[in-house]
Design an enzyme around this catalytic site. Structure first.
Site, PDB file in Angstrom:
ATOM      1  N   LYS A 116      -7.374 -21.392  -8.622  1.00 35.71           N
ATOM      2  CA  LYS A 116      -6.061 -20.757  -8.775  1.00 35.71           C
ATOM      3  C   LYS A 116      -5.617 -20.689 -10.225  1.00 35.71           C
ATOM      4  CE  LYS A 116      -4.089 -21.348  -4.197  1.00 35.71           C
ATOM      5  NZ  LYS A 116      -3.115 -22.015  -3.355  1.00 35.71           N
ATOM      6  N   LYS A 220     -13.856 -15.798   0.474  1.00 33.54           N
ATOM      7  CA  LYS A 220     -12.903 -16.120   1.542  1.00 33.54           C
ATOM      8  C   LYS A 220     -11.868 -15.004   1.710  1.00 33.54           C
ATOM      9  CE  LYS A 220      -9.690 -19.048   0.679  1.00 33.54           C
ATOM     10  NZ  LYS A 220      -8.891 -20.187   0.237  1.00 33.54           N
ATOM     11  N   LYS A 223      -4.940 -14.052   0.711  1.00 37.92           N
ATOM     12  CA  LYS A 223      -3.730 -13.271   0.428  1.00 37.92           C
ATOM     13  C   LYS A 223      -3.786 -12.674  -0.967  1.00 37.92           C
ATOM     14  CE  LYS A 223      -0.981 -16.643   2.912  1.00 37.92           C
ATOM     15  NZ  LYS A 223      -0.105 -17.800   2.844  1.00 37.92           N
TER      16      LYS A 223
END
Ligand code: TYM
Length: 359
Positions: A116, A220, A223
């Site tokens: 992230k 994966k 969002k």
């Protein structure tokens, strides 16, 4: 207390659209647990500000939307506690204490932070770095014993166990002296015989623990993927679902008849896993029906199944979000019930640590 009460805790961040991975990997699996033990489901809005502050309208909208998705998926406010994290102060307080329990080295190993934060680690918020400590606090403020999540949360749950273990160990004497311990269900010479926090069991199982992107079977479903074609959102209508399944990446071979034949075929494996999870079957069962068939036959069956399963949910989410009072009342009631559990736990934690009580 003679043993930890079996209790489930889980949550979803109100950031952007909920997708099929969130539903199949987490929320759908919570539904049957409601009849097995006490269940607490949280909309983790404090986590939703770790990667930047959304506008207040976005944050409020997403919080209500995730709540609506829980209810539309079958989480029943009469059976489960449903609330948003920011309304129960104990989460933030326990997270601070855990900031002082967890070690920098533990957090430095968290792969999700690395993903992230990306290349610009220096510019990531401190909250993003400490995110797993807040997650541990979410779980342990309720002394929850079971946490059903997707595979990507496994490392965070190991950290939760490490934090619980260190706390139990460092404060073993006080825990015993104050009579606040529970007999350790897994005694060994190195660990205290009475502990305060349970070692939470991760529940990561089934054919959908890791749903992959429809555009790339090695990534994966997420969002944050810039391509909307990579995921099926819970707000997608039938046409959008059919289009995304049709465009999903595949390989030229027909489907195999055995699960072994899915190895090295990430896209085929992913679509079979999605079908299995939606149908409540195993991958073996899906392949016994579709083995030997081309994707041109399998894809329409998959998109029909997805529409049949998801569209009643989408409709119910639309109904619930059209008018805020029902959802807000559920969240308010949930926050009161959640506080009633977390407040006494934190009171005990303060005594165990030794904060001077002056009131
Ligand atoms: P979040 O909001 O990223 O995801 C919510 C849940 O969805 C699962 N999930 C997936 N499962 C299968 N395939 C996928 N592609 C996929 N993408 C997401 C996640 O594993 C998760 O179960 N840190 C958590 C939220 C959280 C939490 C907690 C969870 C905060 N506190 C305490 C459990 C207990 C998160 O970011 O989830």
């Amino acid at each position: 207390m003679t043993a930890f009460k079996p209790r489930v805790f889980s949550g979803v961040q109100p950031t952007g659209n909920l997708h099929l991975g969130n539903y199949l990997g987490a929320v759908s699996r919570w539904v049957p647990l409601q009849d097995q033990m006490e269940t607490i489901f949280c909309v983790v809005d404090l986590h939703a500000i770790t990667a930047g502050f959304p506008s207040s309208a976005e944050l409020q909208g997403a919080t209500r939307e995730v709540t609506a998705a829980y209810i539309a998926a079958g989480i029943d406010p009469k059976k489960s506690i449903i609330f948003n994290q920011s309304q129960v102060r104990e989460h933030a307080e326990l997270a601070w204490i855990f900031n002082c329990v967890a070690r920098m080295g533990w957090l430095n190993r968290m792969t999700q932070f690395k993903e992230k934060a990306g290349k610009n680690k220096e510019n990531a918020s401190v909250g993003l770095f400490a995110y797993p400590n807040l997650m541990a606090a979410d779980i342990l403020a309720y002394r929850a014993t079971h946490v059903p999540v997707g595979d990507d949360q496994k490392q965070h749950l190991e950290l939760t166990r490490d934090i619980a273990t260190k706390f139990n160990y460092d404060f073993a004497e006080n825990i015993k002296e104050l009579g606040l311990g529970v007999p350790n269900p897994t005694p060994s010479p190195e660990v205290p015989d009475e502990i305060f926090f349970p070692l939470t069991e991760p529940m990561i199982a089934g054919p959908a623990t890791r749903i992959m992107s429809l555009r790339d079977g090695t990534k994966k479903m997420s969002k944050s993927d810039p391509s909307d074609l990579s995921r099926i959102n819970l707000t997608d209508d039938a046409d959008a679902i059919a289009k995304k399944v049709k465009k999903a990446k595949t390989d030229p071979e027909p489907l195999p008849s055995e699960v072994d034949g899915l190895k090295e075929r990430p896209e085929a494996d992913n679509l079979v896993g999605i079908y299995a999870a939606l149908a409540g079957q195993s991958k073996e069962e899906v392949l016994s029906e579709f083995g030997g068939q081309q994707f041109s036959a399998f894809k329409p069956a998959l998109s029909d199944l997805a529409v049949t399963k998801l569209s009643p949910m989408t409709d119910e989410m639309r109904r619930l979000t059209a008018e805020t009072s029902e959802i807000d009342a559920i969240l308010q009631d949930g926050a009161e019930k959640a506080s009633a559990i977390a407040e006494p736990v934190l009171k005990d934690v303060r005594r165990i640590i030794g904060f001077l009580e002056v009131r």
